[in-house]
Design a protein around this motif. Sequence first.
Motif, PDB file in Angstrom:
ATOM      1  N   PHE A 134       0.883  -1.171   0.000  1.00 43.06           N
ATOM      2  CA  PHE A 134       0.000   0.000   0.000  1.00 43.06           C
ATOM      3  C   PHE A 134       0.914   1.213   0.000  1.00 43.06           C
ATOM      4  CE2 PHE A 134      -3.576  -2.314   2.326  1.00 43.06           C
ATOM      5  CZ  PHE A 134      -4.474  -2.187   1.285  1.00 43.06           C
ATOM      6  N   PHE A 139      -1.753   8.625   2.537  1.00 48.38           N
ATOM      7  CA  PHE A 139      -2.766   7.559   2.590  1.00 48.38           C
ATOM      8  C   PHE A 139      -2.553   6.734   3.862  1.00 48.38           C
ATOM      9  CE2 PHE A 139      -4.051   3.177   0.935  1.00 48.38           C
ATOM     10  CZ  PHE A 139      -5.404   3.414   1.071  1.00 48.38           C
ATOM     11  N   THR A 140      -3.654   6.313   4.477  1.00 52.79           N
ATOM     12  CA  THR A 140      -3.531   5.578   5.749  1.00 52.79           C
ATOM     13  C   THR A 140      -3.124   4.114   5.570  1.00 52.79           C
ATOM     14  OG1 THR A 140      -5.895   5.128   5.592  1.00 52.79           O
ATOM     15  CG2 THR A 140      -5.226   6.967   7.011  1.00 52.79           C
ATOM     16  N   GLY A 141      -3.233   3.589   4.318  1.00 56.93           N
ATOM     17  CA  GLY A 141      -3.025   2.154   4.096  1.00 56.93           C
ATOM     18  C   GLY A 141      -1.654   1.644   4.515  1.00 56.93           C
ATOM     19  N   GLY A 212      -9.220  -1.521   0.837  1.00 55.94           N
ATOM     20  CA  GLY A 212      -9.100  -0.199   0.230  1.00 55.94           C
ATOM     21  C   GLY A 212     -10.047   0.009  -0.931  1.00 55.94           C
ATOM     22  N   GLU A 213     -10.620  -1.078  -1.429  1.00 54.03           N
ATOM     23  CA  GLU A 213     -11.574  -1.014  -2.539  1.00 54.03           C
ATOM     24  C   GLU A 213     -12.387  -2.312  -2.500  1.00 54.03           C
ATOM     25  OE1 GLU A 213      -9.091  -0.976  -6.068  1.00 54.03           O
ATOM     26  OE2 GLU A 213      -8.755  -3.123  -5.930  1.00 54.03           O
ATOM     27  N   PRO A 214     -13.539  -2.360  -3.154  1.00 53.52           N
ATOM     28  CA  PRO A 214     -14.338  -3.592  -3.112  1.00 53.52           C
ATOM     29  C   PRO A 214     -13.587  -4.775  -3.739  1.00 53.52           C
ATOM     30  CG  PRO A 214     -15.635  -1.751  -3.970  1.00 53.52           C
ATOM     31  CD  PRO A 214     -14.206  -1.291  -3.902  1.00 53.52           C
ATOM     32  N   ASP A 233     -10.834 -10.063   3.159  1.00 53.20           N
ATOM     33  CA  ASP A 233     -11.290  -8.713   2.823  1.00 53.20           C
ATOM     34  C   ASP A 233     -11.171  -7.846   4.080  1.00 53.20           C
ATOM     35  OD1 ASP A 233     -12.516  -6.534   1.703  1.00 53.20           O
ATOM     36  OD2 ASP A 233     -14.454  -7.495   1.359  1.00 53.20           O
ATOM     37  N   ASN A 234     -10.642  -6.648   3.924  1.00 59.48           N
ATOM     38  CA  ASN A 234     -10.388  -5.784   5.078  1.00 59.48           C
ATOM     39  C   ASN A 234     -10.874  -4.380   4.797  1.00 59.48           C
ATOM     40  OD1 ASN A 234      -8.547  -7.573   6.905  1.00 59.48           O
ATOM     41  ND2 ASN A 234      -7.997  -7.946   4.765  1.00 59.48           N
ATOM     42  N   GLY A 236     -11.717  -0.294   5.836  1.00 61.83           N
ATOM     43  CA  GLY A 236     -11.321   0.857   6.639  1.00 61.83           C
ATOM     44  C   GLY A 236     -11.683   2.150   5.934  1.00 61.83           C
ATOM     45  N   SER A 238     -10.343   6.302   6.069  1.00 58.75           N
ATOM     46  CA  SER A 238      -9.342   7.183   6.659  1.00 58.75           C
ATOM     47  C   SER A 238      -9.948   8.220   7.600  1.00 58.75           C
ATOM     48  CB  SER A 238      -8.552   7.889   5.559  1.00 58.75           C
ATOM     49  OG  SER A 238      -7.883   6.925   4.784  1.00 58.75           O
ATOM     50  N   ASP A 302     -20.988   3.745   2.509  1.00 60.40           N
ATOM     51  CA  ASP A 302     -20.787   2.357   2.076  1.00 60.40           C
ATOM     52  C   ASP A 302     -21.997   1.519   2.459  1.00 60.40           C
ATOM     53  OD1 ASP A 302     -18.177   2.637   0.991  1.00 60.40           O
ATOM     54  OD2 ASP A 302     -17.407   2.793   3.037  1.00 60.40           O
ATOM     55  N   VAL A 323     -18.361  -4.813   1.515  1.00 57.80           N
ATOM     56  CA  VAL A 323     -18.920  -3.608   0.887  1.00 57.80           C
ATOM     57  C   VAL A 323     -18.762  -3.732  -0.626  1.00 57.80           C
ATOM     58  CG1 VAL A 323     -18.608  -1.119   0.600  1.00 57.80           C
ATOM     59  CG2 VAL A 323     -18.465  -2.147   2.878  1.00 57.80           C
ATOM     60  N   ARG A 326     -22.115   1.758  -2.951  1.00 55.31           N
ATOM     61  CA  ARG A 326     -22.140   3.010  -2.195  1.00 55.31           C
ATOM     62  C   ARG A 326     -23.468   3.720  -2.395  1.00 55.31           C
ATOM     63  NH1 ARG A 326     -17.807   5.358   0.189  1.00 55.31           N
ATOM     64  NH2 ARG A 326     -18.549   7.403  -0.452  1.00 55.31           N
ATOM     65  N   ILE A 332     -13.578   4.044  -6.975  1.00 56.43           N
ATOM     66  CA  ILE A 332     -12.162   3.934  -6.602  1.00 56.43           C
ATOM     67  C   ILE A 332     -11.403   3.339  -7.777  1.00 56.43           C
ATOM     68  CG2 ILE A 332     -10.518   3.004  -4.916  1.00 56.43           C
ATOM     69  CD1 ILE A 332     -12.801   2.733  -2.935  1.00 56.43           C
ATOM     70  N   ASN A 337      -9.746   7.491  -4.534  1.00 58.76           N
ATOM     71  CA  ASN A 337     -11.196   7.674  -4.449  1.00 58.76           C
ATOM     72  C   ASN A 337     -11.571   8.901  -5.260  1.00 58.76           C
ATOM     73  OD1 ASN A 337     -10.634   5.776  -2.544  1.00 58.76           O
ATOM     74  ND2 ASN A 337     -11.533   6.860  -0.827  1.00 58.76           N
TER      75      ASN A 337
END
Length: 434
Positions: A134, A139-141, A212-214, A233-234, A236, A238, A302, A323, A326, A332, A337
């Motif tokens: 990432f 970016f927080t990733g 970070g994306e679907p 799948d994770n 989050g 920001s 989301d 998710v 939207r 994305i 985004n």
Amino acid sequence: MPIWNRKIERMERSELEQLQLERLQAVVNRVYRDVPFYRRKFEQLNIAPEDVQSLEDLAKLPFTTKEDLRDGYPYEMFAVPLREIVRIHSSSGAAARPIVVGYTRNDLRHWAEQVARILSAAGVTKDDVVHIAFDYGLFTGGFGMHYGAERLGASVIPVSVGNTERQIQIMQDFRSTALVSTPSYALYMCKVMDEMGVSPASLYLRVGLFGGEPMSESMRSRIEDRLGILATDNYGVSAVMGPGIAGECELKEGLHINEDHFLVEVVDPKTLTPLPEGEQGELVITTLTKEGVPMIRYRTRDITSIDRRPCRCGRTTARMSPVRGRTDDMFIIRGVNVAPSEIEALLYQIENIEPKYQVVLERENGLDYLTLNVELAPHMVTDQMQRLVELEETIKQRFHRVIGLTPRVKLVEPKSLENVDRSNRVIDLREKQQ
Ligand code: DLL
């Protein structure tokens, strides 16, 4: 199956809800005292912090939107003085007023704990070599996943994004066992491996955390088949924290939410009333422990549903469904985004075109491309090729400056986009083109 924080992740729901209520009352008091934006909102609704006596009272509180964060640029939503902030992140692109978030030392400690839990849920341990692809930056990733993996005690490779051939070389040589990236980047890596003649079987990867994306189920199976790994799948956001809000365990039956830090609701996106458990709607998140920029009822936009039944893995934390959609038209691409309203705003500032446009998203050889069809102003119907080429270049450059990506630009005849409206403003062909 390992559980990073057994005390919290297997807590009785009644005990967890008591903890949530105490933390909710504390955060409501803090924002009322320290964030003028929230004090104003509470006063407008005629509510005081003491009115929160149960978790159901959450529904009385005001919502927070992305626009509120933009309006508060850069520091108005901060609940502590800047000297207490030890890290700042921000949303992607160079939009005039991005979202800015600040973290205190405690926030960073909690964030690492949250990410350590989701890594552990995917089966990552301190024996793993974690390859983080990432972006490391605003970016927080990158940083978010990094500190969680270090907290877990894994060996972390902060490889960031780009230079895919080198990344693959590193995965081979450093024997990476866990891959952390967007699902589309993982698929792109597979393509590059093919080109390099590297067989995924020669790698040491056994698990991947994607987010970070679907990630559609077909994308997941392709990643799992191609790389021979388990893919979780994770989720989050920001504005709320970054990665670490929720992540799947090895059973992949929904994303476990770190509910001692995030109080979640699902609301009807039109009426904004909370929906019963299990129904699909818009996810709304309230932070329970965040000190830097606490969020009350943040509207993520989301679409998901919540399941509070315990999981077969032994965790009692609620799970959200993946998710896949939207309630607004944000999309994305390559981890960025993009809100169509931002495209419209940038086109308004360019002469000789109409701010009428259509976006087509496509996937070629594993990489995503954005084509922007833009309508020429009537007086621009010209056969002076040079002028058209210059105009295309202007749009590309401006788009890149504002959004952070270079589009393919197609100038089209005046009035040819007359039938474009919200329903067909963005045409996403990527899933079909895998
Ligand atoms: O994407 C934070 C993140 C980084 C999450 C790394 C996971 C891993 P933002 O840039 O603020 O933050 O984008 C948040 O991305 O509202 C969703 O629309 C989308 N999103 C994030 N994770 C998922 C996911 C980070 N697993 C926005 N599935 C969110 C679907 C996701 N959409």
